[in-house]
Design an enzyme around this catalytic site. Structure first.
Site, PDB file in Angstrom:
ATOM      1  N   HIS A 204       0.833  -1.210   0.000  1.00  0.00           N
ATOM      2  CA  HIS A 204       0.000   0.000   0.000  1.00  0.00           C
ATOM      3  C   HIS A 204       0.871   1.265   0.000  1.00  0.00           C
ATOM      4  CE1 HIS A 204      -3.864  -2.014   1.866  1.00  0.00           C
ATOM      5  NE2 HIS A 204      -3.765  -2.197   0.569  1.00  0.00           N
TER       6      HIS A 204
ATOM      7  N   TYR B  96      -9.464   4.839   2.785  1.00  0.00           N
ATOM      8  CA  TYR B  96     -10.085   3.763   3.583  1.00  0.00           C
ATOM      9  C   TYR B  96     -11.606   3.868   3.710  1.00  0.00           C
ATOM     10  CZ  TYR B  96      -5.755   1.410   4.332  1.00  0.00           C
ATOM     11  OH  TYR B  96      -4.617   0.683   4.111  1.00  0.00           O
TER      12      TYR B  96
ATOM     13  N   GLU C  33       0.845   2.161   8.084  1.00  0.00           N
ATOM     14  CA  GLU C  33       1.278   2.845   6.847  1.00  0.00           C
ATOM     15  C   GLU C  33       1.809   4.248   7.139  1.00  0.00           C
ATOM     16  OE1 GLU C  33      -2.133   2.222   4.240  1.00  0.00           O
ATOM     17  OE2 GLU C  33      -1.786   0.071   4.372  1.00  0.00           O
TER      18      GLU C  33
ATOM     19  N   TYR D 209      11.416  -4.094  -3.445  1.00  0.00           N
ATOM     20  CA  TYR D 209      10.962  -3.680  -4.777  1.00  0.00           C
ATOM     21  C   TYR D 209      10.648  -2.186  -4.799  1.00  0.00           C
ATOM     22  CZ  TYR D 209       6.460  -4.136  -2.327  1.00  0.00           C
ATOM     23  OH  TYR D 209       5.432  -4.016  -1.416  1.00  0.00           O
TER      24      TYR D 209
ATOM     25  N   TYR E 248       8.448  -3.789  -9.177  1.00  0.00           N
ATOM     26  CA  TYR E 248       9.569  -4.576  -9.702  1.00  0.00           C
ATOM     27  C   TYR E 248      10.649  -4.682  -8.632  1.00  0.00           C
ATOM     28  CZ  TYR E 248       7.324  -3.934 -14.197  1.00  0.00           C
ATOM     29  OH  TYR E 248       6.403  -3.949 -15.219  1.00  0.00           O
TER      30      TYR E 248
ATOM     31  N   VAL F 118      12.117 -14.859 -14.272  1.00  0.00           N
ATOM     32  CA  VAL F 118      12.452 -13.504 -13.841  1.00  0.00           C
ATOM     33  C   VAL F 118      12.472 -13.383 -12.307  1.00  0.00           C
ATOM     34  CG1 VAL F 118      10.110 -12.536 -13.892  1.00  0.00           C
ATOM     35  CG2 VAL F 118      12.077 -11.067 -14.418  1.00  0.00           C
ATOM     36  N   GLY F 119      12.088 -14.465 -11.619  1.00  0.00           N
ATOM     37  CA  GLY F 119      12.220 -14.508 -10.161  1.00  0.00           C
ATOM     38  C   GLY F 119      13.674 -14.361  -9.717  1.00  0.00           C
TER      39      GLY F 119
ATOM     40  N   THR G 174      15.458 -11.811 -10.130  1.00  0.00           N
ATOM     41  CA  THR G 174      15.864 -10.422  -9.851  1.00  0.00           C
ATOM     42  C   THR G 174      16.183 -10.153  -8.379  1.00  0.00           C
ATOM     43  OG1 THR G 174      13.561  -9.728  -9.945  1.00  0.00           O
ATOM     44  CG2 THR G 174      14.849  -9.395 -11.929  1.00  0.00           C
TER      45      THR G 174
ATOM     46  N   PRO H 149      -0.262 -10.434  -6.421  1.00  0.00           N
ATOM     47  CA  PRO H 149      -0.911 -10.747  -5.154  1.00  0.00           C
ATOM     48  C   PRO H 149      -0.462 -12.106  -4.625  1.00  0.00           C
ATOM     49  CG  PRO H 149      -2.512  -9.979  -6.756  1.00  0.00           C
ATOM     50  CD  PRO H 149      -1.223 -10.170  -7.485  1.00  0.00           C
TER      51      PRO H 149
END
Ligand code: HEM
Length: 407
Positions: free
Chosen positions: A85, A95, A137, A190, A208, A277-278, A280, A400
């Site tokens: 988030h 929210y 957050e 990421y 990413y 690509v895992g 990275t 997700p």
């Protein structure tokens, strides 16, 4: 504080929600996007189409509801979602919008079964849950902005270099357009990249993994071009990055986030296992280990279709030659004739437990893995079967979170 009565109502309606969970969340998104189309600038449209986000949100709501009287037990899950988030720029004012439409959807789908008492209990429970997220957050936003080189929300970066790594993977080296310092990160984290393709009504945000060790004057991401397969359309953002974005272009990005990180307080051997690509986050971890923990043994295991799809092959081989601590192994699903001639792989087919046992001297190690879901399930099952303790197993999904065990 929720009353005992409210808690009882929530707990007794969890099974009802579970039954209608996906219908409720689908209806919820429909209602919310028709009243607040601006939120389509934040949500991943592809995940919506595939129903992945519906499932992720539904699962999170059940987990929360089932534990409403002991929310501390779901705090690790909250932290992981809150990282996402924060990286996307979700704010407290979002929210109530989600809460309002979730209740409308529950009312719509349950019909008469949604009594005022039940709706009120869910309203209260959502409020409690939203407060937990908002608080976690807020701390993350503050930390992101206040750290050295940090910033608030999105900051413009220039594509300093674009490097092709394989048939389908290209790296982007990103430097801040303002020339200032950049925030540190932990290997495994990421960034979110925001794009606004020409002629597109909405912005699109994707996460990413950073693919180099921290401590440089750039962030590097290595992006797989997601081509269309069957009825699954091509990846909008990855195609845009590969085809449209050139050196010198600007990309807005947010401060590195994520709780899938290499634990460098430990010194036990590390095993990094990646599919496609895992690799990275694994290359980021590998590069960091050789720089920062030169005595820690690391085994780098990579699975790819064949050498054409094998990114950063030379880089990993170079590290293996240069650093005694590094051992690397390659598994090709369908090696080419040239791969066979060059003996450029160690195993054909898929990673399995007998092979892992044959190349690893011991299971006393920290295991990190990332890749497509079937690969993740196979690796997870193999490690469990071997008896690797849960607290030595760390993994990251693309998109997700899925379920490694049941699905
Ligand atoms: C992602 C739960 C509130 C926007 C997620 C995920 C979960 C989740 C489980 C998936 C995490 C992952 O991929 O690792 C919740 C819960 C909420 C809540 C339980 C309320 C208590 C919100 C709000 C917004 C929002 C208020 C903003 C309107 C998003 C977006 C994503 C996300 C955009 C990424 C979705 C994608 O890329 O498809 N959330 N969320 N969420 N959430 Fe939330």
């Amino acid at each position: 504080m929720l009353s005992q009565k409210t808690i009882e109502i929530i707990k007794s309606t969890v099974p009802v929600l579970e039954k209608h969970g996906t219908a409720i969340t689908s209806r919820f998104y429909q209602l919310m996007f028709s009243n607040h189309p601006e939120l389509l600038n934040i949500f991943n449209h592809a995940n919506q189409k595939q129903g992945r986000q519906q499932t992720a949100l539904a699962n999170a709501v059940y987990a929360a509801a089932a534990n409403i009287d002991q929310l501390e037990t779901i705090l690790p899950v909250v932290a992981q979602i809150a990282h996402k988030h924060r990286s996307l720029g979700i704010k407290p004012e979002h929210y109530p919008i989600v809460g309002k439409h979730l209740l409308l959807a529950i009312e719509d789908v349950l019909g008469d079964a949604a009594t005022p008492e039940i709706l009120d209990a869910w309203k209260q429970a959502y409020g409690v849950l939203a407060d937990v997220f908002i608080k976690v957050e807020a701390e993350m936003y503050q930390q992101a902005a206040e750290q050295t080189g940090g910033w608030k929300d999105f900051r413009n970066f220039v594509v300093a270099k674009k490097v092709k790594e394989s048939e389908v993977i290209t790296s982007f080296y990103l430097k801040p357009a303002d020339g200032g310092p950049i925030a540190e990160y932990a290997p495994g984290q990421y960034i979110s990249v925001k794009i606004n393709g020409a002629g597109d009504e909405f912005t699109h945000i994707r996460q990413y993994s950073l693919s180099d060790a921290p401590g440089k004057d750039y962030y590097r991401i290595s992006v797989k071009r997601e081509d269309a397969i069957g009825d699954k359309p091509a990846g909008k953002v990855s195609a845009y990055l590969h085809q449209q974005v050139q050196e010198g272009d600007i990309l807005p990005i947010s401060v590195p986030a994520g709780d899938f990180v290499l634990n460098m307080e430990k010194t036990v051997p590390v095993v990094l296992i990646s599919g496609g690509v895992g690799l990275t986050p694994m290359v980021s971890m590998l590069n960091t280990l050789v720089e920062k923990q030169p005595n820690r043994p690391v085994t780098f295991i990579h699975a790819a279709i064949n050498s054409k799809f094998h990114a950063m092959k030379e880089h990993v081989s170079r590290l293996e030659t240069k650093y005694l601590q590094v051992q690397s192994y390659v598994c090709y699903e369908k090696p080419t004739a040239e791969d066979v001639r060059n003996e450029s792989f160690d195993k054909e087919g898929y990673i399995d437990l007998p092979w892992l046992k044959s190349i690893l001297t011991s299971k006393e190690a920290d295991f990190y893995f990332c890749g497509p879901t079937p690969f993740m399930k196979a690796v997870y099952r193999a490690l469990q079967e071997w008896g690797v303790p849960e607290n030595s197993i760390h993994f990251e999904f693309f998109g997700p979170k899925g379920d490694l065990v049941d699905a």
